[in-house]
Design a protein around this motif. Sequence first.
Motif, short mmCIF file in Angstrom:
data_model
loop_
_atom_site.label_atom_id
_atom_site.label_comp_id
_atom_site.label_asym_id
_atom_site.label_seq_id
_atom_site.Cartn_x
_atom_site.Cartn_y
_atom_site.Cartn_z
N CYS A 43 0.88 -1.17 0.00
CA CYS A 43 0.00 0.00 0.00
C CYS A 43 0.91 1.21 0.00
N MET A 47 -2.72 9.27 2.50
CA MET A 47 -3.92 9.37 3.36
C MET A 47 -4.25 10.83 3.67
N MET A 51 -8.19 12.20 8.25
CA MET A 51 -8.59 10.87 8.72
C MET A 51 -8.10 10.59 10.14
N ARG A 95 2.34 1.70 6.26
CA ARG A 95 1.19 0.88 6.64
C ARG A 95 1.53 -0.17 7.69
N CYS A 270 -13.21 0.86 -2.16
CA CYS A 270 -12.06 1.58 -2.74
C CYS A 270 -12.49 2.53 -3.85
N GLU A 276 -8.05 5.03 -3.67
CA GLU A 276 -7.93 5.42 -2.27
C GLU A 276 -8.75 4.44 -1.44
N ILE A 278 -7.61 3.72 2.11
CA ILE A 278 -7.39 3.93 3.55
C ILE A 278 -8.56 4.72 4.13
N ARG A 279 -8.95 5.81 3.40
CA ARG A 279 -10.03 6.65 3.93
C ARG A 279 -11.32 5.85 4.12
#
Length: 375
Positions: A43, A47, A51, A95, A270, A276, A278-279
Amino acid sequence: MKLFDVIIIGGGLSGSSTAAHLSNKGYSVLVLEKSSHKSIIPCAGGMAATMRNFLPIDIEKAIETEVKRVHFTYESKDKVIAELSGVSPFLIVKREVLDNLLIDKAESQGTLFINSVKVKSLEKRNDSWEIKCSDESYKARFLVIADGSDSHWSTHLKLGPKRPRYAQTAAIRLNGLGNLSKNSVRFDFGSIKYGFSWAFPLKQSINIGIGTFIGNYQINNKYLSKRIINYFGFNTDDYKTIYKRLRIWNGFYNLHIDRALVVGDAASLCDPFLAEGIRPSLLSSFYAAESIHDCLSNNDYDLSNYSKIMQLKWSKSMAWGKRIAEVFYRFPQTGYRLGVKRKTAPKRIAQILSGEMSYSDIAQRVIKRLLFQNS
Ligand SMILES: Cc1cc2nc3c(=O)[nH]c(=O)nc-3n(C[C@H](O)[C@H](O)[C@H](O)COP(=O)(O)OP(=O)(O)OC[C@H]3O[C@@H](n4cnc5c(N)ncnc54)[C@H](O)[C@@H]3O)c2cc1C
């Protein structure tokens, strides 16, 4: 058989953040993870800084870069630079560190993690779920599916899209920063069919990758080629490529059933334009924990609020992200000229990356502009 408040299948970003939120509220949580340990997570770690508000921990230790600039090119030329204003609106996190911080937090609050476990079956009996693993069985009042893009259990429980859509990715990590300037990330469109290549710097290494977003277009090592690696300033054959498909957003679906819900990649959240993930993983974990908390504290079992809030906070924007991706990647040269090279584009891109603006906001602006021009 011990009864837990919540059992989570999958101990990645979404599973461990859901566990950290729930154990923070005092619930007993069991996480069942199939792998034995985490090596490199493929990954790039980009980010939106906002967040941090959806995490139950301080992530300072995981932050490697505060991004100040985004460089875009088309077929390695035609550069556009977006300056990210404000205080670190976009971060690069490592990550492996972020996931471990969440696991440590959840464990310190009593969450039990069991690794190298194989879940054999899930069965809803009256008001609890029974989870049979190879060696043992467990019971929980609520179940969270967080088993990522290759999710078996979301399909099994009919959570999310009937036919998931995938982006294909290939990624490597190299030591050094190549020709990237400090605090900047790079995207190159046009060189990869239906997608783009990227370079996201950590402190002393870099994540380079490619992604394609239309038609399950298969990629192999010829795509993450020497040309791309050279382009980002490296001259080496010494790397290991990790291939991974990502479930991208593909329509409005319920993300819950009776006493069970799905979070993160397993929920096909996703972003279908920029990958994206992670969000939406952190948003879904946060709202999943809130919904389960509401149920457990009110002796209720209706998780429909979770599906509703995710539609509002994420899917509404992704519906536009999907439309934009379908046009942009089919006609990338025009997309680049009209979408990236516009005078206002760098500002808008910065606002999207920082989470300040959504794809629906962008679409509404374009529609208004067209209506105005035509009136
Ligand atoms: C190359 C690449 C680059 C990316 N870059 C970015 C980026 O820069 N920014 C961004 O926002 N997003 C990025 N993403 C997306 C982001 O990494 C994912 O959205 C995020 O990791 C999703 O987390 P998750 O916990 O839902 O899934 P995962 O991280 O995949 O975790 C799922 C977990 O479930 C476990 N599991 C699977 N099956 C089972 C089972 N049957 N039983 C028990 N456990 C199971 C897995 O071992 C794993 O630990 C990128 C993805 C890729 C592939």
